[in-house]
Design a protein around this motif. Structure first.
Motif, mmCIF file in Angstrom:
data_model
loop_
_atom_site.group_PDB
_atom_site.id
_atom_site.type_symbol
_atom_site.label_atom_id
_atom_site.label_comp_id
_atom_site.label_asym_id
_atom_site.label_seq_id
_atom_site.Cartn_x
_atom_site.Cartn_y
_atom_site.Cartn_z
ATOM 1 N N HIS A 29 1.769 32.188 47.472
ATOM 2 C CA HIS A 29 1.884 30.859 48.263
ATOM 3 C C HIS A 29 0.805 29.911 47.674
ATOM 4 O O HIS A 29 0.869 28.729 48.423
ATOM 5 C CB HIS A 29 1.561 31.404 49.646
ATOM 6 N N LEU A 30 -0.081 30.243 47.006
ATOM 7 C CA LEU A 30 -1.027 29.022 46.553
ATOM 8 C C LEU A 30 -0.552 28.249 45.423
ATOM 9 O O LEU A 30 -1.283 27.363 44.980
ATOM 10 C CB LEU A 30 -2.241 29.902 46.226
ATOM 11 N N ILE A 31 0.428 28.923 44.607
ATOM 12 C CA ILE A 31 0.640 28.459 43.288
ATOM 13 C C ILE A 31 1.918 27.656 42.913
ATOM 14 O O ILE A 31 2.542 27.644 43.703
ATOM 15 C CB ILE A 31 0.635 29.607 42.012
ATOM 16 N N ASP A 32 1.635 26.577 42.148
ATOM 17 C CA ASP A 32 2.656 26.101 41.521
ATOM 18 C C ASP A 32 2.999 26.755 40.142
ATOM 19 O O ASP A 32 2.298 27.386 39.631
ATOM 20 C CB ASP A 32 2.636 24.705 40.944
ATOM 21 N N MET A 33 4.285 26.942 39.846
ATOM 22 C CA MET A 33 5.145 27.589 38.686
ATOM 23 C C MET A 33 5.674 26.730 37.868
ATOM 24 O O MET A 33 6.308 25.783 38.111
ATOM 25 C CB MET A 33 5.680 28.863 39.255
ATOM 26 N N ALA A 34 5.677 27.247 36.425
ATOM 27 C CA ALA A 34 6.495 26.503 35.512
ATOM 28 C C ALA A 34 6.742 27.496 34.554
ATOM 29 O O ALA A 34 6.122 28.660 34.267
ATOM 30 C CB ALA A 34 5.360 25.406 35.035
ATOM 31 N N CYS A 94 5.700 31.824 31.175
ATOM 32 C CA CYS A 94 5.534 31.431 32.527
ATOM 33 C C CYS A 94 4.218 31.141 32.791
ATOM 34 O O CYS A 94 3.144 31.614 31.924
ATOM 35 C CB CYS A 94 6.099 32.431 33.655
ATOM 36 N N ASN A 95 3.793 29.989 33.558
ATOM 37 C CA ASN A 95 2.695 29.470 33.802
ATOM 38 C C ASN A 95 2.344 29.229 35.193
ATOM 39 O O ASN A 95 3.515 28.797 35.859
ATOM 40 C CB ASN A 95 2.647 28.279 33.172
ATOM 41 N N VAL A 96 1.188 29.526 35.718
ATOM 42 C CA VAL A 96 1.065 29.226 37.288
ATOM 43 C C VAL A 96 -0.499 28.610 37.307
ATOM 44 O O VAL A 96 -1.328 28.619 36.604
ATOM 45 C CB VAL A 96 0.870 30.617 38.156
ATOM 46 N N ARG A 97 -0.388 27.601 38.169
ATOM 47 C CA ARG A 97 -1.655 26.819 38.513
ATOM 48 C C ARG A 97 -1.986 26.499 39.785
ATOM 49 O O ARG A 97 -0.759 26.579 40.715
ATOM 50 C CB ARG A 97 -1.555 25.721 37.517
ATOM 51 N N SER A 98 -3.136 26.388 40.300
ATOM 52 C CA SER A 98 -3.294 26.216 41.759
ATOM 53 C C SER A 98 -4.646 25.172 41.772
ATOM 54 O O SER A 98 -5.393 25.516 40.908
ATOM 55 C CB SER A 98 -3.509 27.427 42.524
ATOM 56 N N ARG A 99 -4.882 24.664 42.695
ATOM 57 C CA ARG A 99 -6.132 23.768 42.728
ATOM 58 C C ARG A 99 -7.063 24.663 43.511
ATOM 59 O O ARG A 99 -8.484 24.334 43.311
ATOM 60 C CB ARG A 99 -6.071 22.602 44.002
ATOM 61 N N TYR A 100 -6.789 25.911 43.587
ATOM 62 C CA TYR A 100 -7.775 27.182 44.013
ATOM 63 C C TYR A 100 -8.458 27.854 42.798
ATOM 64 O O TYR A 100 -9.191 28.572 42.860
ATOM 65 C CB TYR A 100 -7.317 27.875 45.021
ATOM 66 N N PHE A 101 -7.731 27.676 41.660
ATOM 67 C CA PHE A 101 -7.983 28.381 40.274
ATOM 68 C C PHE A 101 -8.622 27.226 39.488
ATOM 69 O O PHE A 101 -8.355 26.351 39.398
ATOM 70 C CB PHE A 101 -6.918 29.052 39.825
#
Length: 116
Positions: A29-34, A94-101
């Motif tokens: 629920h925290l991540i944008d995915m690409a 696949c890639n995930v990113r979040s402002r929390y990481f």
């Protein structure tokens, strides 16, 4: 963060494939995915993004052919690839990113090969 990508393979031009990428439930629920891809001899390029709020974006070359989606129950992102072209041949990541990481995370690549 461990990502599990799958679904690559071989298709003829005009065919379809679907890629999947599963991320840990605790962070989904925290991540944008690409999805990114890298063709032989070329730089890695961003193909499609799906944001936490469900918004999406695509590189022009796949618009109207690829659809990115996410299932928040299965903690999985998908890339439905239709009307495949030989130039779609690449290793897809696949890639995930979040402002929390502090950093992005990457799954292992999955090879997509499209023959003419």
């Amino acid at each position: 963060v461990q990502l599990q990508a799958s679904g690559g393979g071989f298709a003829h031009a005009g065919g379809s494939l679907r890629l999947s990428c599963t991320a840990p439930e605790s962070i989904f629920h925290l991540i944008d995915m690409a999805w990114y891809r890298q063709a032989p001899g070329k730089q890695r390029e961003l193909v499609a993004t799906i944001f936490r709020d469900g918004g999406t974006s695509y590189v022009d070359s796949v618009k109207g052919r690829f659809t990115i989606s996410r299932d928040n129950v299965k903690n999985t992102m998908y890339l439905q690839m239709n009307s495949l072209k030989p130039e779609d041949t690449a290793v897809y990541y696949c890639n995930v990113r979040s402002r929390y990481f502090p950093t992005d995370y990457w799954g292992q690549g999955t090879l997509v090969t499209v023959s003419s």
